[in-house]
Design a protein around this motif. Structure first.
Motif, PDB file in Angstrom:
ATOM      1  N   ASN A  22       1.008  -1.468  -0.009  1.00  0.00           N
ATOM      2  CA  ASN A  22       0.104  -0.015   0.019  1.00  0.00           C
ATOM      3  C   ASN A  22       0.685   1.392  -0.011  1.00  0.00           C
ATOM      4  O   ASN A  22       0.895   2.076  -0.479  1.00  0.00           O
ATOM      5  CB  ASN A  22      -0.922   0.105   1.270  1.00  0.00           C
ATOM      6  CG  ASN A  22      -1.788  -1.020   1.059  1.00  0.00           C
ATOM      7  OD1 ASN A  22      -2.375  -1.278  -0.334  1.00  0.00           O
ATOM      8  ND2 ASN A  22      -2.043  -1.316   1.789  1.00  0.00           N
ATOM      9  N   LYS A  23       1.768   1.371   0.811  1.00  0.00           N
ATOM     10  CA  LYS A  23       3.079   2.581   0.959  1.00  0.00           C
ATOM     11  C   LYS A  23       3.739   2.638  -0.289  1.00  0.00           C
ATOM     12  O   LYS A  23       3.838   3.554  -1.152  1.00  0.00           O
ATOM     13  CB  LYS A  23       3.439   2.068   1.628  1.00  0.00           C
ATOM     14  CG  LYS A  23       2.945   2.812   3.517  1.00  0.00           C
ATOM     15  CD  LYS A  23       4.347   2.440   5.061  1.00  0.00           C
ATOM     16  CE  LYS A  23       4.686   1.465   4.774  1.00  0.00           C
ATOM     17  NZ  LYS A  23       6.044   1.703   6.127  1.00  0.00           N
ATOM     18  N   TYR A  26       1.740   3.914  -3.358  1.00  0.00           N
ATOM     19  CA  TYR A  26       1.417   5.216  -2.889  1.00  0.00           C
ATOM     20  C   TYR A  26       2.459   6.078  -3.594  1.00  0.00           C
ATOM     21  O   TYR A  26       2.059   7.564  -4.260  1.00  0.00           O
ATOM     22  CB  TYR A  26       1.008   5.722  -1.168  1.00  0.00           C
ATOM     23  CG  TYR A  26       0.300   6.945  -1.002  1.00  0.00           C
ATOM     24  CD1 TYR A  26      -1.427   6.954  -1.063  1.00  0.00           C
ATOM     25  CD2 TYR A  26       1.248   8.457  -1.324  1.00  0.00           C
ATOM     26  CE1 TYR A  26      -1.942   8.715  -0.762  1.00  0.00           C
ATOM     27  CE2 TYR A  26       0.297   9.122  -0.683  1.00  0.00           C
ATOM     28  CZ  TYR A  26      -0.719   9.446  -0.745  1.00  0.00           C
ATOM     29  OH  TYR A  26      -1.640  11.028  -0.516  1.00  0.00           O
ATOM     30  N   LYS A  30       1.371   8.685  -6.812  1.00  0.00           N
ATOM     31  CA  LYS A  30       0.812   9.708  -5.825  1.00  0.00           C
ATOM     32  C   LYS A  30       2.239  10.684  -5.815  1.00  0.00           C
ATOM     33  O   LYS A  30       2.287  11.682  -6.600  1.00  0.00           O
ATOM     34  CB  LYS A  30       0.007   9.566  -5.127  1.00  0.00           C
ATOM     35  CG  LYS A  30      -1.359   8.768  -5.095  1.00  0.00           C
ATOM     36  CD  LYS A  30      -1.795   9.061  -3.949  1.00  0.00           C
ATOM     37  CE  LYS A  30      -2.849   8.152  -3.609  1.00  0.00           C
ATOM     38  NZ  LYS A  30      -4.230   8.866  -4.668  1.00  0.00           N
ATOM     39  N   ALA A 186      -2.339   2.490   7.688  1.00  0.00           N
ATOM     40  CA  ALA A 186      -3.496   2.341   6.961  1.00  0.00           C
ATOM     41  C   ALA A 186      -4.513   1.750   7.026  1.00  0.00           C
ATOM     42  O   ALA A 186      -4.784   0.445   6.515  1.00  0.00           O
ATOM     43  CB  ALA A 186      -3.811   2.957   5.495  1.00  0.00           C
ATOM     44  N   SER A 361      -6.677   7.399   8.164  1.00  0.00           N
ATOM     45  CA  SER A 361      -7.175   7.153   6.519  1.00  0.00           C
ATOM     46  C   SER A 361      -5.871   7.087   6.026  1.00  0.00           C
ATOM     47  O   SER A 361      -4.830   7.176   6.730  1.00  0.00           O
ATOM     48  CB  SER A 361      -7.577   8.786   6.329  1.00  0.00           C
ATOM     49  OG  SER A 361      -6.669   9.434   6.662  1.00  0.00           O
ATOM     50  N   GLU A 362      -5.651   6.705   4.643  1.00  0.00           N
ATOM     51  CA  GLU A 362      -4.365   6.084   3.649  1.00  0.00           C
ATOM     52  C   GLU A 362      -3.600   7.905   3.656  1.00  0.00           C
ATOM     53  O   GLU A 362      -2.263   7.548   3.811  1.00  0.00           O
ATOM     54  CB  GLU A 362      -4.995   5.961   2.737  1.00  0.00           C
ATOM     55  CG  GLU A 362      -3.470   5.690   1.674  1.00  0.00           C
ATOM     56  CD  GLU A 362      -3.299   5.177   0.141  1.00  0.00           C
ATOM     57  OE1 GLU A 362      -3.041   4.257  -0.074  1.00  0.00           O
ATOM     58  OE2 GLU A 362      -4.502   5.440  -0.248  1.00  0.00           O
ATOM     59  N   LYS A 363      -4.259   9.184   3.912  1.00  0.00           N
ATOM     60  CA  LYS A 363      -3.601  10.307   3.297  1.00  0.00           C
ATOM     61  C   LYS A 363      -3.495  11.277   4.416  1.00  0.00           C
ATOM     62  O   LYS A 363      -1.593  11.096   4.511  1.00  0.00           O
ATOM     63  CB  LYS A 363      -4.865  11.359   2.535  1.00  0.00           C
ATOM     64  CG  LYS A 363      -4.280  12.596   2.637  1.00  0.00           C
ATOM     65  CD  LYS A 363      -5.453  13.914   2.529  1.00  0.00           C
ATOM     66  CE  LYS A 363      -4.324  14.542   1.795  1.00  0.00           C
ATOM     67  NZ  LYS A 363      -3.456  15.286   2.829  1.00  0.00           N
ATOM     68  N   ALA A 364      -3.295  10.318   5.051  1.00  0.00           N
ATOM     69  CA  ALA A 364      -3.094  10.649   7.849  1.00  0.00           C
ATOM     70  C   ALA A 364      -1.898  10.571   7.154  1.00  0.00           C
ATOM     71  O   ALA A 364      -1.202  11.125   7.932  1.00  0.00           O
ATOM     72  CB  ALA A 364      -4.452  10.320   8.269  1.00  0.00           C
ATOM     73  N   MET A 366      -0.135   7.893   5.018  1.00  0.00           N
ATOM     74  CA  MET A 366       1.040   8.758   4.075  1.00  0.00           C
ATOM     75  C   MET A 366       1.903   9.863   4.781  1.00  0.00           C
ATOM     76  O   MET A 366       2.849  10.443   3.838  1.00  0.00           O
ATOM     77  CB  MET A 366       0.621   7.850   2.697  1.00  0.00           C
ATOM     78  CG  MET A 366      -0.364   6.412   2.768  1.00  0.00           C
ATOM     79  SD  MET A 366       1.919   6.344   2.865  1.00  0.00           S
ATOM     80  CE  MET A 366       2.720   6.338   1.729  1.00  0.00           C
ATOM     81  N   ASP A 367       0.118  11.345   4.484  1.00  0.00           N
ATOM     82  CA  ASP A 367       1.172  12.657   4.653  1.00  0.00           C
ATOM     83  C   ASP A 367       2.737  12.347   5.955  1.00  0.00           C
ATOM     84  O   ASP A 367       3.284  13.059   6.061  1.00  0.00           O
ATOM     85  CB  ASP A 367       0.193  12.890   5.419  1.00  0.00           C
ATOM     86  CG  ASP A 367      -0.612  13.708   4.435  1.00  0.00           C
ATOM     87  OD1 ASP A 367      -0.108  14.088   3.312  1.00  0.00           O
ATOM     88  OD2 ASP A 367      -1.327  14.387   4.572  1.00  0.00           O
ATOM     89  N   LYS A 368       2.259  11.293   7.058  1.00  0.00           N
ATOM     90  CA  LYS A 368       3.437  11.153   8.480  1.00  0.00           C
ATOM     91  C   LYS A 368       4.663  10.298   7.641  1.00  0.00           C
ATOM     92  O   LYS A 368       5.580  10.945   8.175  1.00  0.00           O
ATOM     93  CB  LYS A 368       2.415  10.710   9.206  1.00  0.00           C
ATOM     94  CG  LYS A 368       1.424  11.459  10.202  1.00  0.00           C
ATOM     95  CD  LYS A 368       0.569  10.416  11.426  1.00  0.00           C
ATOM     96  CE  LYS A 368      -0.132  11.120  12.177  1.00  0.00           C
ATOM     97  NZ  LYS A 368      -0.667  10.155  13.077  1.00  0.00           N
TER      98      LYS A 368
END
Length: 379
Positions: A22-23, A26, A30, A186, A361-364, A366-368
């Motif tokens: 998943n990571k 992303y 992205k 996530a 959430s994935e975005k939260a 991955m932002d970290k």
């Protein structure tokens, strides 16, 4: 940005492999970052999850697992020999690749990778709790080795530029390390629909080994089945591993063949979640149970032992699941029966379970990770 991830292998359908997929997916799709995955024990097998074509995979051919069947002396000497080979091969590779960040997912290179002077920042990412080596309760020489290695872990993690754990509970066990931080996994929605928790089916997912504790689950299921009230329910365990024959033997011996089933891993686990009414986790230990948050994202309430680590961070008792005192087989059975009995309560918990994606959430998440990587390279 160029990242290099070190992992034992990617052919297993495990949580760590899924999280890595998943990571990587992303970061590559992205952000268009370059990612290399380095394994030690791949043995030419295909990855269970299909990584993007742009991701390069390199296997060093160390094959630590080849010594697993040996006696303790041969096992230790074989490990030391393979570790020397591993250090040499990885050093040469890192100097050649010139990555910005090298991430160890806590396989064997964690003990020496900070010594490799290739110019990269080193990150240690642990998918188990601090005490995972001690959960087996082994005696004698093996137990002494487990205790020694646990002490060594405390020394090893300090040497990395950043040390990432998955739960606040685990962070507390490690103490006030200057380089430690918490980044959970996530909660991915892996189904095409939510479960309506109407199917009379309990699901469990994971490798068939000591860690996942499915022997404890089968013992609890025997209590459920022999109560005579829930014989129209079934238990489906999805996984593979060295305990398969032993677990099937337990099912046969207890005459549960018509209600408890061991199934092969599936790449469409979301469909299985959506056709079930609860997830049960009988693990002896975890780092951060990916299965738990994925199942909850699909609408499944969870009945779980209070193992280290995960349930305390994720489950809100009585709202989206039930936490059972670790090892209490009877209470685990009673927890399952409590949800089986009360359809309206299952539906209420199901709606609450879906909210897990708000926190994880994935975005939260991955932002970290992106923030961590950017800060390290900026330094």
């Amino acid at each position: 940005m160029k990242l290099l991830y070190c992992i034992r292998a990617t052919y297993n359908p495990g949580g760590m492999e899924r999280v890595l997929f998943n990571k990587v997916n992303y970061l590559v799709e992205k952000l268009n970052w370059e990612v290399v995955i380095v394994t030690t024990d791949q043995k030419g097998l295909p990855s269970f999850y299909s990584f993007p074509e742009k991701v390069r995979a390199i296997d060093l051919g160390i094959n630590y697992a080849d010594d697993n069947g040996n006696g303790i002396i041969k096992k230790v000497t074989g490990y030391l020999r393979r570790r020397r080979k591993h250090k040499q091969a990885l050093t040469e590779l890192l100097i050649k690749e010139k990555a910005d960040i090298v991430v160890s997912l806590y396989p064997s290179e964690s003990s020496f990778i900070p010594d490799i002077k290739d110019g990269s920042k080193k990150v240690l990412e642990i998918h188990y709790c601090k005490f995972f080596r001690l959960q087996y309760g082994r005696k004698g020489l093996l137990g002494a080795i487990d205790r020694w290695r646990t002490c060594q872990d405390e020394r090893i993690v300090r040497r990395f530029d950043k040390f990432v754990v998955l739960t606040n509970e685990d962070r507390g066990y490690w103490g006030k390390l200057p380089n430690i931080c918490v980044i959970p996994n996530a909660a991915m929605f892996v189904a095409d629909r939510y479960s309506d928790v109407s199917n009379k089916r309990v699901i469990a997912v994971g490798r068939l080994d000591y860690q996942k504790g499915f022997d404890r689950l089968i013992q609890a299921w025997e209590i459920v089945y022999k109560s005579g009230k829930y014989n129209d329910w079934r238990l489906d365990i999805f996984g593979q591993g060295e305990w398969k024959e032993m677990l099937q033997g337990m099912i046969d011996e207890r005459e549960l063949n018509g209600s408890a089933f061991i199934n092969k891993p599936t790449k469409n686990i979301g469909r299985e979640y959506s056709e079930s009414s609860m997830l049960v986790m009988s693990s002896n230990y975890e780092g951060f149970p990916m299965v738990m948050i994925e199942a909850m994202a699909c609408g499944l309430p969870v009945v779980a032992f209070d193992f280290k680590c995960g349930p305390k961070d994720i489950i809100r008792e009585g709202e989206n699941g039930l936490i059972i005192r670790n090892g209490d087989i009877k209470a685990l059975a009673e927890g399952m029966m409590r949800l089986m009995e009360d359809t309206e309560n299952r539906k209420r918990m199901s709606l609450n379970a879906r909210k897990i994606v708000d926190t994880y959430s994935e975005k939260a998440v991955m932002d970290k990770w992106i923030g961590l990587f950017n800060n390290l390279t900026a330094k």
